[in-house]
Scaffold this motif. Structure first.
Motif, PDB file in Angstrom:
ATOM      1  N   ARG A 123       0.834  -1.201   0.000  1.00 36.91           N
ATOM      2  CA  ARG A 123       0.000   0.000   0.000  1.00 36.91           C
ATOM      3  C   ARG A 123       0.873   1.256   0.000  1.00 36.91           C
ATOM      4  O   ARG A 123       1.814   1.384   0.764  1.00 36.91           O
ATOM      5  N   ASN A 124       0.554   2.168  -0.923  1.00 37.90           N
ATOM      6  CA  ASN A 124       1.249   3.456  -1.092  1.00 37.90           C
ATOM      7  C   ASN A 124       2.691   3.313  -1.573  1.00 37.90           C
ATOM      8  O   ASN A 124       3.424   4.307  -1.581  1.00 37.90           O
ATOM      9  N   MET A 125       3.101   2.113  -1.979  1.00 38.22           N
ATOM     10  CA  MET A 125       4.469   1.949  -2.476  1.00 38.22           C
ATOM     11  C   MET A 125       4.568   2.257  -3.962  1.00 38.22           C
ATOM     12  O   MET A 125       5.592   2.760  -4.433  1.00 38.22           O
ATOM     13  N   ASN A 126       3.538   1.939  -4.728  1.00 40.36           N
ATOM     14  CA  ASN A 126       3.483   2.275  -6.156  1.00 40.36           C
ATOM     15  C   ASN A 126       4.676   1.729  -6.938  1.00 40.36           C
ATOM     16  O   ASN A 126       5.206   2.379  -7.836  1.00 40.36           O
ATOM     17  N   GLY A 127       5.121   0.539  -6.584  1.00 38.67           N
ATOM     18  CA  GLY A 127       6.194  -0.090  -7.329  1.00 38.67           C
ATOM     19  C   GLY A 127       7.589   0.388  -6.989  1.00 38.67           C
ATOM     20  O   GLY A 127       8.556  -0.032  -7.630  1.00 38.67           O
ATOM     21  N   ARG A 128       7.730   1.238  -5.986  1.00 39.43           N
ATOM     22  CA  ARG A 128       9.067   1.693  -5.596  1.00 39.43           C
ATOM     23  C   ARG A 128       9.784   0.608  -4.800  1.00 39.43           C
ATOM     24  O   ARG A 128       9.165  -0.275  -4.230  1.00 39.43           O
ATOM     25  N   THR A 129      11.097   0.693  -4.763  1.00 37.00           N
ATOM     26  CA  THR A 129      11.857  -0.196  -3.894  1.00 37.00           C
ATOM     27  C   THR A 129      11.839   0.381  -2.483  1.00 37.00           C
ATOM     28  O   THR A 129      11.676   1.595  -2.293  1.00 37.00           O
ATOM     29  N   PRO A 130      12.013  -0.446  -1.452  1.00 39.10           N
ATOM     30  CA  PRO A 130      12.037   0.078  -0.084  1.00 39.10           C
ATOM     31  C   PRO A 130      13.111   1.133   0.138  1.00 39.10           C
ATOM     32  O   PRO A 130      12.902   2.083   0.899  1.00 39.10           O
ATOM     33  N   SER A 131      14.277   0.995  -0.513  1.00 37.61           N
ATOM     34  CA  SER A 131      15.325   2.010  -0.331  1.00 37.61           C
ATOM     35  C   SER A 131      14.892   3.350  -0.903  1.00 37.61           C
ATOM     36  O   SER A 131      15.183   4.409  -0.326  1.00 37.61           O
ATOM     37  N   GLN A 132      14.197   3.353  -2.058  1.00 37.95           N
ATOM     38  CA  GLN A 132      13.693   4.608  -2.607  1.00 37.95           C
ATOM     39  C   GLN A 132      12.674   5.243  -1.678  1.00 37.95           C
ATOM     40  O   GLN A 132      12.711   6.451  -1.418  1.00 37.95           O
ATOM     41  N   ALA A 133      11.750   4.439  -1.181  1.00 44.60           N
ATOM     42  CA  ALA A 133      10.743   4.963  -0.256  1.00 44.60           C
ATOM     43  C   ALA A 133      11.378   5.429   1.045  1.00 44.60           C
ATOM     44  O   ALA A 133      10.926   6.410   1.652  1.00 44.60           O
ATOM     45  N   PHE A 134      12.447   4.759   1.477  1.00 38.29           N
ATOM     46  CA  PHE A 134      13.146   5.151   2.696  1.00 38.29           C
ATOM     47  C   PHE A 134      13.736   6.551   2.547  1.00 38.29           C
ATOM     48  O   PHE A 134      13.590   7.404   3.436  1.00 38.29           O
ATOM     49  N   LEU A 135      14.395   6.796   1.425  1.00 33.19           N
ATOM     50  CA  LEU A 135      15.017   8.101   1.207  1.00 33.19           C
ATOM     51  C   LEU A 135      13.971   9.190   0.980  1.00 33.19           C
ATOM     52  O   LEU A 135      14.101  10.302   1.502  1.00 33.19           O
ATOM     53  N   GLU A 136      12.941   8.889   0.200  1.00 31.92           N
ATOM     54  CA  GLU A 136      11.918   9.897  -0.071  1.00 31.92           C
ATOM     55  C   GLU A 136      11.076  10.215   1.157  1.00 31.92           C
ATOM     56  O   GLU A 136      10.488  11.297   1.238  1.00 31.92           O
ATOM     57  N   GLY A 137      11.025   9.284   2.104  1.00 31.16           N
ATOM     58  CA  GLY A 137      10.221   9.510   3.291  1.00 31.16           C
ATOM     59  C   GLY A 137      10.956  10.103   4.461  1.00 31.16           C
ATOM     60  O   GLY A 137      10.385  10.243   5.548  1.00 31.16           O
ATOM     61  N   LEU A 138      12.216  10.467   4.280  1.00 33.32           N
ATOM     62  CA  LEU A 138      12.969  11.075   5.381  1.00 33.32           C
ATOM     63  C   LEU A 138      12.362  12.415   5.771  1.00 33.32           C
ATOM     64  O   LEU A 138      11.995  13.201   4.903  1.00 33.32           O
ATOM     65  N   PRO A 139      12.217  12.700   7.054  1.00 32.18           N
ATOM     66  CA  PRO A 139      11.629  13.983   7.482  1.00 32.18           C
ATOM     67  C   PRO A 139      12.441  15.150   6.948  1.00 32.18           C
ATOM     68  O   PRO A 139      13.670  15.171   6.997  1.00 32.18           O
ATOM     69  N   GLY A 140      11.740  16.137   6.393  1.00 33.36           N
ATOM     70  CA  GLY A 140      12.412  17.316   5.852  1.00 33.36           C
ATOM     71  C   GLY A 140      12.906  17.159   4.442  1.00 33.36           C
ATOM     72  O   GLY A 140      13.367  18.138   3.838  1.00 33.36           O
ATOM     73  N   ARG A 141      12.851  15.965   3.871  1.00 34.66           N
ATOM     74  CA  ARG A 141      13.307  15.753   2.505  1.00 34.66           C
ATOM     75  C   ARG A 141      12.177  16.104   1.550  1.00 34.66           C
ATOM     76  O   ARG A 141      11.052  15.670   1.713  1.00 34.66           O
ATOM     77  N   LYS A 142      12.504  16.879   0.517  1.00 31.16           N
ATOM     78  CA  LYS A 142      11.497  17.274  -0.453  1.00 31.16           C
ATOM     79  C   LYS A 142      11.278  16.149  -1.450  1.00 31.16           C
ATOM     80  O   LYS A 142      12.223  15.522  -1.900  1.00 31.16           O
ATOM     81  N   LYS A 143      10.030  15.934  -1.798  1.00 34.30           N
ATOM     82  CA  LYS A 143       9.693  14.895  -2.741  1.00 34.30           C
ATOM     83  C   LYS A 143      10.077  15.320  -4.154  1.00 34.30           C
ATOM     84  O   LYS A 143      10.189  16.515  -4.449  1.00 34.30           O
ATOM     85  N   PRO A 144      10.277  14.371  -5.074  1.00 38.38           N
ATOM     86  CA  PRO A 144      10.672  14.719  -6.440  1.00 38.38           C
ATOM     87  C   PRO A 144       9.711  15.657  -7.126  1.00 38.38           C
ATOM     88  O   PRO A 144      10.109  16.556  -7.854  1.00 38.38           O
ATOM     89  N   LYS A 145       8.402  15.533  -6.912  1.00 34.56           N
ATOM     90  CA  LYS A 145       7.441  16.422  -7.548  1.00 34.56           C
ATOM     91  C   LYS A 145       7.614  17.843  -7.052  1.00 34.56           C
ATOM     92  O   LYS A 145       7.518  18.804  -7.816  1.00 34.56           O
TER      93      LYS A 145
END
Length: 349
Positions: free
Chosen positions: A319-341
């Protein structure tokens, strides 16, 4: 168009053709009617108009003369709803005691018109009538439904960013000859599904502390992130007196909140339970048939290789992974990190 209307239109065509040809015999021959039929059709048309061309079945109009009265039919329907398994004779006799006179044949006639001849059909009618009723539930009943029915409302473990919630558990892998029982201390970040795991020959508080201290915390520290909450079951390796238990003391020193699942409710820690199933299907059950392990280090080396593939190369379908790898989701979900969009929109601005 119904068959009756088609026949009526054909009769009208016969009358019009006879008028155009001025020859009744020729018109009847072309249309396939006899002269007697023609004159009968013309007489009905002259007398009743277009309605006279429609064929009507012989017999009395309205309901059948032997049909029971409406009050009796209503009594039969009500009794059949109350006692759907009673036969026609029983219904007739019981209604007679209530002052309603009807034969068993009359009961069957009512059932036939309402498609209730079989006991199964009458039971289905009872189910439909009960389903159509509004039931007022008490607060206690609503809580019971919420507790035992996962479909009553949509339930998910929420983790809004990396480190917000980390699930841990102990999994019995199997027995290794010459080594003994093998346990897996598994850890998964509930936001990104990034997983860590280490094999041990016992399930003790020190092993649960070891995997956190050696595997998980260094990974979070490398990305300047922290673990806010740890979710575990009520196993002895995780729970105990806060001032004496090693695992509880370790979490207090690191400033991590400790939450536990409800007793005998493993689904409340669903992320790590699903990880165990994935490890079984994609790693342990395959490697256990391909290799003959003699030491725990050999098993750990293969597990590390699979976890590297799981975290960095395997597209996750959760759920909410959308085909990403866990490492990608780990980095994108870091607090204060801006999402690619968000980055792309800022560059466009």
């Amino acid at each position: 168009m119904t068959t009756e209307k088609k026949v009526a239109r054909r009769k009208l065509s016969l009358l019009e053709l006879a008028g155009e040809l001025s020859n009744v015999s020729r018109a009847c021959k072309l249309m396939g009617y006899s002269r007697q039929q023609f004159y009968e059709i013309r007489r009905n048309f002259q007398t009743y108009g277009a309605q006279g061309l429609v064929d009507r079945l012989p017999g009395p109009k309205g309901p059948h003369p032997n049909r029971v009265e409406a009050e009796v039919e209503a009594a039969i329907m009500a009794y059949s709803l109350e006692y759907p398994t009673h036969g026609a004779l029983r219904v007739s006799q019981q209604l007679a005691l209530r002052g309603v006179q009807v034969s068993s044949g009359g009961v069957r006639g009512v059932w036939s018109r309402h498609e209730m001849l079989t006991r199964h059909e009458r039971l289905l009618r009872l189910e439909q009538s009960v389903r159509a009723q509004d039931i007022q539930l008490s607060d206690e009943q609503i809580r019971a439904l919420e507790r035992f029915s996962p479909e009553f409302r949509d339930r998910h473990i929420e983790a809004r960013h990396t480190g917000a919630l980390v699930a841990v558990d102990t999994f019995f892998v199997g027995a290794l000859k010459g080594v003994g029982k093998v346990y897996l201390q598994s850890v998964i970040d509930c936001h990104s599904r990034h997983a860590w795991g280490r094999l041990y020959t016992s399930k003790l508080p020190v092993t649960a502390v070891h995997v956190l201290n050696e595997e998980v915390l260094p990974c979070f520290e490398a990305h300047d992130a922290v673990i806010e909450t740890v979710l575990s079951d009520n196993g002895r390796e995780f729970c105990g007196r806060p001032d004496q238990h090693p695992y509880e003391l370790f979490l207090q020193l690191e400033g991590i909140e400790h939450r536990t699942t409800r007793v005998r409710r493993p689904q409340s820690n669903g992320f790590v339970e699903r990880l165990h199933r994935t490890l079984l299907d994609e790693h342990f059950r395959i490697k256990g048939r391909q290799k003959w392990y003699e030491t725990l280090d050999e098993m750990q080396a293969d597990l590390d290789e699979y976890l590297r593939h799981y975290n960095h190369e395997r597209a996750h379908q959760g759920r909410n992974m959308n085909g990403r790898t866990p490492s990608q989701a780990f980095l994108e979900g870091l607090p204060g990190r801006k999402k690619p969009k968000e980055k792309a929109s800022q560059k466009a601005a």
